[in-house]
Design a protein around this motif. Structure first.
Motif, PDB file in Angstrom:
ATOM      1  N   THR A  27       6.979   0.618 -14.755  1.00  0.00           N
ATOM      2  CA  THR A  27       6.617   2.034 -14.804  1.00  0.00           C
ATOM      3  C   THR A  27       6.067   2.390 -13.436  1.00  0.00           C
ATOM      4  O   THR A  27       5.040   1.851 -13.024  1.00  0.00           O
ATOM      5  N   PHE A  28       6.739   3.265 -12.739  1.00  0.00           N
ATOM      6  CA  PHE A  28       6.498   3.409 -11.311  1.00  0.00           C
ATOM      7  C   PHE A  28       5.531   4.518 -10.929  1.00  0.00           C
ATOM      8  O   PHE A  28       5.331   4.775  -9.750  1.00  0.00           O
ATOM      9  N   SER A  29       4.909   5.136 -11.898  1.00  0.00           N
ATOM     10  CA  SER A  29       4.045   6.272 -11.588  1.00  0.00           C
ATOM     11  C   SER A  29       2.885   5.901 -10.682  1.00  0.00           C
ATOM     12  O   SER A  29       2.347   6.744  -9.973  1.00  0.00           O
ATOM     13  N   SER A  30       2.502   4.637 -10.676  1.00  0.00           N
ATOM     14  CA  SER A  30       1.384   4.199  -9.837  1.00  0.00           C
ATOM     15  C   SER A  30       1.836   3.450  -8.594  1.00  0.00           C
ATOM     16  O   SER A  30       1.036   2.788  -7.935  1.00  0.00           O
ATOM     17  N   GLY A  41      16.172 -10.910  15.739  1.00  0.00           N
ATOM     18  CA  GLY A  41      15.192 -11.359  16.700  1.00  0.00           C
ATOM     19  C   GLY A  41      13.894 -10.588  16.695  1.00  0.00           C
ATOM     20  O   GLY A  41      13.026 -10.829  17.542  1.00  0.00           O
ATOM     21  N   LYS A  42      13.764  -9.654  15.753  1.00  0.00           N
ATOM     22  CA  LYS A  42      12.547  -8.849  15.693  1.00  0.00           C
ATOM     23  C   LYS A  42      11.875  -9.007  14.344  1.00  0.00           C
ATOM     24  O   LYS A  42      12.487  -9.441  13.367  1.00  0.00           O
ATOM     25  N   GLU A  43      10.614  -8.607  14.284  1.00  0.00           N
ATOM     26  CA  GLU A  43       9.887  -8.662  13.025  1.00  0.00           C
ATOM     27  C   GLU A  43      10.271  -7.479  12.137  1.00  0.00           C
ATOM     28  O   GLU A  43      10.714  -6.430  12.616  1.00  0.00           O
ATOM     29  N   ARG A  44      10.062  -7.670  10.862  1.00  0.00           N
ATOM     30  CA  ARG A  44      10.299  -6.585   9.923  1.00  0.00           C
ATOM     31  C   ARG A  44       9.312  -5.459  10.213  1.00  0.00           C
ATOM     32  O   ARG A  44       8.126  -5.701  10.451  1.00  0.00           O
ATOM     33  N   GLU A  45       9.791  -4.224  10.175  1.00  0.00           N
ATOM     34  CA  GLU A  45       8.930  -3.083  10.468  1.00  0.00           C
ATOM     35  C   GLU A  45       9.063  -2.002   9.408  1.00  0.00           C
ATOM     36  O   GLU A  45      10.108  -1.835   8.779  1.00  0.00           O
ATOM     37  N   PHE A  46       7.977  -1.288   9.249  1.00  0.00           N
ATOM     38  CA  PHE A  46       7.921  -0.167   8.311  1.00  0.00           C
ATOM     39  C   PHE A  46       8.796   0.971   8.807  1.00  0.00           C
ATOM     40  O   PHE A  46       8.808   1.281  10.004  1.00  0.00           O
ATOM     41  N   VAL A  47       9.508   1.610   7.881  1.00  0.00           N
ATOM     42  CA  VAL A  47      10.334   2.764   8.212  1.00  0.00           C
ATOM     43  C   VAL A  47       9.782   4.029   7.558  1.00  0.00           C
ATOM     44  O   VAL A  47       9.510   5.020   8.230  1.00  0.00           O
ATOM     45  N   ALA A  48       9.624   3.987   6.239  1.00  0.00           N
ATOM     46  CA  ALA A  48       9.165   5.165   5.516  1.00  0.00           C
ATOM     47  C   ALA A  48       8.651   4.757   4.145  1.00  0.00           C
ATOM     48  O   ALA A  48       9.025   3.705   3.623  1.00  0.00           O
ATOM     49  N   SER A  49       7.806   5.608   3.575  1.00  0.00           N
ATOM     50  CA  SER A  49       7.324   5.359   2.223  1.00  0.00           C
ATOM     51  C   SER A  49       7.109   6.680   1.503  1.00  0.00           C
ATOM     52  O   SER A  49       6.998   7.745   2.138  1.00  0.00           O
ATOM     53  N   ILE A  50       7.029   6.596   0.179  1.00  0.00           N
ATOM     54  CA  ILE A  50       6.807   7.783  -0.640  1.00  0.00           C
ATOM     55  C   ILE A  50       6.070   7.377  -1.904  1.00  0.00           C
ATOM     56  O   ILE A  50       6.355   6.321  -2.478  1.00  0.00           O
ATOM     57  N   THR A  51       5.104   8.188  -2.310  1.00  0.00           N
ATOM     58  CA  THR A  51       4.428   7.915  -3.567  1.00  0.00           C
ATOM     59  C   THR A  51       5.304   8.387  -4.715  1.00  0.00           C
ATOM     60  O   THR A  51       5.897   9.467  -4.653  1.00  0.00           O
ATOM     61  N   TRP A  52       5.389   7.561  -5.731  1.00  0.00           N
ATOM     62  CA  TRP A  52       6.309   7.895  -6.816  1.00  0.00           C
ATOM     63  C   TRP A  52       5.877   9.157  -7.553  1.00  0.00           C
ATOM     64  O   TRP A  52       6.688  10.001  -7.897  1.00  0.00           O
ATOM     65  N   SER A  53       4.588   9.302  -7.789  1.00  0.00           N
ATOM     66  CA  SER A  53       4.116  10.420  -8.607  1.00  0.00           C
ATOM     67  C   SER A  53       4.086  11.733  -7.828  1.00  0.00           C
ATOM     68  O   SER A  53       4.658  12.734  -8.253  1.00  0.00           O
ATOM     69  N   GLY A  54       3.446  11.730  -6.670  1.00  0.00           N
ATOM     70  CA  GLY A  54       3.261  12.981  -5.946  1.00  0.00           C
ATOM     71  C   GLY A  54       4.277  13.265  -4.875  1.00  0.00           C
ATOM     72  O   GLY A  54       4.330  14.367  -4.331  1.00  0.00           O
ATOM     73  N   GLY A  55       5.088  12.287  -4.540  1.00  0.00           N
ATOM     74  CA  GLY A  55       6.107  12.495  -3.522  1.00  0.00           C
ATOM     75  C   GLY A  55       5.579  12.625  -2.107  1.00  0.00           C
ATOM     76  O   GLY A  55       6.245  13.203  -1.248  1.00  0.00           O
ATOM     77  N   MET A  56       4.388  12.096  -1.851  1.00  0.00           N
ATOM     78  CA  MET A  56       3.855  12.152  -0.490  1.00  0.00           C
ATOM     79  C   MET A  56       4.550  11.101   0.363  1.00  0.00           C
ATOM     80  O   MET A  56       4.604   9.933  -0.011  1.00  0.00           O
ATOM     81  N   SER A  57       5.061  11.521   1.512  1.00  0.00           N
ATOM     82  CA  SER A  57       5.854  10.621   2.342  1.00  0.00           C
ATOM     83  C   SER A  57       5.166  10.308   3.661  1.00  0.00           C
ATOM     84  O   SER A  57       4.304  11.049   4.128  1.00  0.00           O
ATOM     85  N   SER A  58       5.588   9.193   4.227  1.00  0.00           N
ATOM     86  CA  SER A  58       5.069   8.743   5.521  1.00  0.00           C
ATOM     87  C   SER A  58       6.217   8.100   6.273  1.00  0.00           C
ATOM     88  O   SER A  58       7.092   7.477   5.652  1.00  0.00           O
TER      89      SER A  58
END
Length: 118
Positions: A27-30, A41-58
């Motif tokens: 249940t992904f609401s949280s 040859g590079k480290e894993r890096e963050f691209v984007a994220s979003i909250t499931w409930s409110g849809g706030m993105s980064s």
């Protein structure tokens, strides 16, 4: 929680691709859903994220204005729309999930390859 990423491929610079991540087994609401990438040859890096409930993105600075993350609650999918792709975007892209407020991304899907030719 299971995550299944798809949608990678080969595209010319300036083109677009749309990645999808199908989420199941929870249940992904949280949760916060995210995309990461790892170039050779590079480290894993963050691209984007979003909250499931409110849809706030980064977004990472390197993709702001070009990539858009969204989620479809009815289909339990998270999408990464990638426009104006550059050769430096070439990487293996992973979707991931973590509990909101958590420090660690607990769940990972398999990678999907994105290759941008110049």
């Amino acid at each position: 929680v299971q995550l299944q990423a798809s949608g990678g491929g080969l595209v010319q610079a300036g083109g677009s691709l749309r990645l999808s991540c199908a989420a199941s087994g929870g249940t992904f609401s949280s949760y916060v859903m995210g995309w990461f990438r790892q170039a050779p040859g590079k480290e894993r890096e963050f691209v984007a994220s979003i909250t499931w409930s409110g849809g706030m993105s980064s977004y990472a600075d390197s993709v702001k204005g070009r990539f858009t993350i969204s989620r479809d609650k009815a289909k339990n999918t998270v999408t990464l729309q990638m426009n104006s792709l550059k050769p430096e975007d070439t990487a293996l892209f992973y979707c991931a999930a973590k509990l909101r407020g958590g420090s660690y991304w607990n769940y990972w899907g398999q990678g999907t390859q994105v290759t941008v030719s110049s």
